[in-house]
Design a protein around this motif. Structure first.
Motif, mmCIF file in Angstrom:
data_model
loop_
_atom_site.group_PDB
_atom_site.id
_atom_site.type_symbol
_atom_site.label_atom_id
_atom_site.label_comp_id
_atom_site.label_asym_id
_atom_site.label_seq_id
_atom_site.Cartn_x
_atom_site.Cartn_y
_atom_site.Cartn_z
ATOM 1 N N ALA A 91 0.824 -1.215 0.000
ATOM 2 C CA ALA A 91 0.000 0.000 0.000
ATOM 3 C C ALA A 91 0.853 1.257 0.000
ATOM 4 O O ALA A 91 0.380 2.344 -0.327
ATOM 5 C CB ALA A 91 -0.931 0.006 1.215
ATOM 6 N N GLY A 92 2.128 1.114 0.367
ATOM 7 C CA GLY A 92 3.029 2.260 0.395
ATOM 8 C C GLY A 92 3.475 2.676 -0.991
ATOM 9 O O GLY A 92 3.134 2.059 -1.998
ATOM 10 N N SER A 93 4.269 3.736 -1.043
ATOM 11 C CA SER A 93 4.703 4.282 -2.334
ATOM 12 C C SER A 93 6.001 3.673 -2.841
ATOM 13 O O SER A 93 6.362 3.857 -4.003
ATOM 14 C CB SER A 93 4.861 5.805 -2.234
ATOM 15 N N GLY A 94 6.706 2.931 -1.969
ATOM 16 C CA GLY A 94 7.954 2.341 -2.418
ATOM 17 C C GLY A 94 8.567 1.420 -1.382
ATOM 18 O O GLY A 94 8.046 1.280 -0.272
ATOM 19 N N THR A 95 9.675 0.808 -1.756
ATOM 20 C CA THR A 95 10.427 -0.076 -0.864
ATOM 21 C C THR A 95 11.904 0.075 -1.166
ATOM 22 O O THR A 95 12.302 0.153 -2.331
ATOM 23 C CB THR A 95 10.031 -1.554 -1.065
ATOM 24 N N ILE A 96 12.699 0.105 -0.108
ATOM 25 C CA ILE A 96 14.152 0.110 -0.263
ATOM 26 C C ILE A 96 14.672 -1.269 0.117
ATOM 27 O O ILE A 96 14.302 -1.804 1.174
ATOM 28 C CB ILE A 96 14.807 1.181 0.625
ATOM 29 N N LEU A 97 15.501 -1.838 -0.737
ATOM 30 C CA LEU A 97 16.141 -3.117 -0.463
ATOM 31 C C LEU A 97 17.586 -2.857 -0.058
ATOM 32 O O LEU A 97 18.303 -2.138 -0.752
ATOM 33 C CB LEU A 97 16.111 -4.016 -1.701
ATOM 34 N N PHE A 98 18.001 -3.443 1.052
ATOM 35 C CA PHE A 98 19.356 -3.278 1.556
ATOM 36 C C PHE A 98 20.163 -4.548 1.281
ATOM 37 O O PHE A 98 19.715 -5.654 1.611
ATOM 38 C CB PHE A 98 19.337 -3.007 3.062
ATOM 39 N N PHE A 99 21.333 -4.372 0.714
ATOM 40 C CA PHE A 99 22.211 -5.480 0.393
ATOM 41 C C PHE A 99 23.610 -5.207 0.949
ATOM 42 O O PHE A 99 23.981 -4.063 1.195
ATOM 43 C CB PHE A 99 22.358 -5.652 -1.121
ATOM 44 N N GLU A 100 24.390 -6.281 1.100
ATOM 45 C CA GLU A 100 25.815 -6.178 1.371
ATOM 46 C C GLU A 100 26.544 -6.971 0.297
ATOM 47 O O GLU A 100 26.196 -8.128 0.026
ATOM 48 C CB GLU A 100 26.156 -6.710 2.763
ATOM 49 N N ASP A 101 27.544 -6.343 -0.318
ATOM 50 C CA ASP A 101 28.297 -6.965 -1.403
ATOM 51 C C ASP A 101 29.295 -7.968 -0.812
ATOM 52 O O ASP A 101 30.300 -7.582 -0.205
ATOM 53 C CB ASP A 101 29.028 -5.884 -2.200
ATOM 54 N N GLN A 102 29.020 -9.246 -0.992
ATOM 55 C CA GLN A 102 29.858 -10.289 -0.402
ATOM 56 C C GLN A 102 31.233 -10.388 -1.060
ATOM 57 O O GLN A 102 32.190 -10.878 -0.448
ATOM 58 C CB GLN A 102 29.132 -11.636 -0.477
ATOM 59 N N LYS A 103 31.356 -9.892 -2.279
ATOM 60 C CA LYS A 103 32.664 -9.879 -2.931
ATOM 61 C C LYS A 103 33.622 -8.963 -2.167
ATOM 62 O O LYS A 103 34.804 -9.281 -1.987
ATOM 63 C CB LYS A 103 32.522 -9.407 -4.382
ATOM 64 N N VAL A 104 33.095 -7.826 -1.696
ATOM 65 C CA VAL A 104 33.898 -6.897 -0.900
ATOM 66 C C VAL A 104 34.308 -7.561 0.415
ATOM 67 O O VAL A 104 35.466 -7.489 0.835
ATOM 68 C CB VAL A 104 33.123 -5.593 -0.632
ATOM 69 N N VAL A 105 33.337 -8.199 1.058
ATOM 70 C CA VAL A 105 33.595 -8.870 2.340
ATOM 71 C C VAL A 105 34.656 -9.956 2.170
ATOM 72 O O VAL A 105 35.612 -10.043 2.957
ATOM 73 C CB VAL A 105 32.288 -9.464 2.919
ATOM 74 N N GLU A 106 34.509 -10.768 1.144
ATOM 75 C CA GLU A 106 35.454 -11.871 0.920
ATOM 76 C C GLU A 106 36.854 -11.365 0.574
ATOM 77 O O GLU A 106 37.863 -11.948 0.990
ATOM 78 C CB GLU A 106 34.916 -12.781 -0.190
ATOM 79 N N THR A 107 36.937 -10.263 -0.170
ATOM 80 C CA THR A 107 38.238 -9.677 -0.496
ATOM 81 C C THR A 107 38.954 -9.218 0.769
ATOM 82 O O THR A 107 40.163 -9.442 0.939
ATOM 83 C CB THR A 107 38.066 -8.496 -1.472
ATOM 84 N N LEU A 108 38.220 -8.596 1.671
ATOM 85 C CA LEU A 108 38.811 -8.158 2.935
ATOM 86 C C LEU A 108 39.240 -9.352 3.784
ATOM 87 O O LEU A 108 40.268 -9.302 4.468
ATOM 88 C CB LEU A 108 37.816 -7.287 3.698
ATOM 89 N N GLN A 109 38.454 -10.413 3.755
ATOM 90 C CA GLN A 109 38.835 -11.622 4.487
ATOM 91 C C GLN A 109 40.158 -12.185 3.981
ATOM 92 O O GLN A 109 40.984 -12.663 4.765
ATOM 93 C CB GLN A 109 37.726 -12.675 4.373
ATOM 94 N N GLU A 110 40.359 -12.114 2.679
ATOM 95 C CA GLU A 110 41.604 -12.600 2.090
ATOM 96 C C GLU A 110 42.781 -11.679 2.430
ATOM 97 O O GLU A 110 43.898 -12.146 2.700
ATOM 98 C CB GLU A 110 41.449 -12.714 0.566
ATOM 99 N N GLN A 111 42.518 -10.370 2.427
ATOM 100 C CA GLN A 111 43.583 -9.397 2.685
ATOM 101 C C GLN A 111 43.987 -9.363 4.156
ATOM 102 O O GLN A 111 45.154 -9.110 4.475
ATOM 103 C CB GLN A 111 43.141 -7.999 2.241
ATOM 104 N N PHE A 112 43.024 -9.602 5.030
ATOM 105 C CA PHE A 112 43.285 -9.521 6.468
ATOM 106 C C PHE A 112 42.785 -10.797 7.152
ATOM 107 O O PHE A 112 41.770 -10.786 7.856
ATOM 108 C CB PHE A 112 42.589 -8.288 7.069
ATOM 109 N N PRO A 113 43.457 -11.919 6.951
ATOM 110 C CA PRO A 113 42.976 -13.213 7.466
ATOM 111 C C PRO A 113 42.803 -13.263 8.979
ATOM 112 O O PRO A 113 41.965 -14.015 9.475
ATOM 113 C CB PRO A 113 44.044 -14.202 6.988
#
Length: 199
Positions: A91-113
């Motif tokens: 019934a509302g005028s819109g919806t915002i979908l929130f995501f987290e980019d897992q590629k960014v997360v995984e890259t950081l995991q590799e860089q800082f184990p």
């Protein structure tokens, strides 16, 4: 005098009664979301947040998708309240979908184990901050909103429908619109030990 940040947070509420009536422009809402994504802090300045803004029929489509996915798991004889809830969101005028980019997360995991186990946690914390920033900003514009979590139930269909990257992890959904009624007074359960101060 403009309202302080803390005062704005205090008056932010969950609105379930929404309408499609125009309160502010779609362009203004897009500006809020873009600024919030840009300026909300993230661990290691990872900037892993992603957002999708759905207006009008596109937002309705999201809640149709959610309704059909829920129909697969909710017994038919008790589906009525679920269907009503979905109609309330659409019934509302819109919806915002929130995501987290897992590629960014995984890259950081590799860089800082040494911190690998923490990056998914920090990613979710950053998303939570983003959700609050946007939620509060929308309310300042005269819009009501609520925060929903129908992921991972709808994840695959959402990515397919809007052709989104596979590495984007859906975190939350925020339907918004002009409030049609005010929420009940907020109740607080503050305990003596909730905040401890040492000086």
């Amino acid at each position: 005098m403009t309202q302080s940040v803390l005062e704005a947070v205090k008056v932010r509420r969950t609105y379930y009664g929404l309408s499609k009536e125009t309160v502010t422009s779609n362009e203004r809402i897009q500006e809020i979301v873009r600024d919030a994504v840009k300026y909300t802090p993230s661990a290691f300045n990872s900037q892993s947040a992603r957002a999708v803004v759905l207006f009008g029929a596109q937002s309705d489509k999201l809640w149709d998708i959610t309704t059909e996915e829920l129909r697969k798991i909710v017994p038919a004889d008790s589906f009525g309240p679920t269907a009503d809830r979905m109609k309330g969101f659409s019934a509302g005028s819109g919806t915002i979908l929130f995501f987290e980019d897992q590629k960014v997360v995984e890259t950081l995991q590799e860089q800082f184990p040494a911190y690998a186990a923490n990056f998914p946690i920090w990613s979710n914390q950053s998303s939570g901050m983003l959700q609050l920033v946007i939620w509060t900003a929308l309310e300042q514009e005269g819009l009501g909103a609520s925060l929903q979590h129908y992921n991972p139930l709808i994840d695959d269909e959402v990515k397919k429908t809007w052709n989104l990257p596979s590495e984007w992890k859906l975190i939350a959904q925020m339907p918004f619109g002009k409030p049609t009624f005010q929420p009940n007074p907020k109740e607080f359960q503050m305990h003596e030990q909730d905040v401890r101060v040492f000086s």
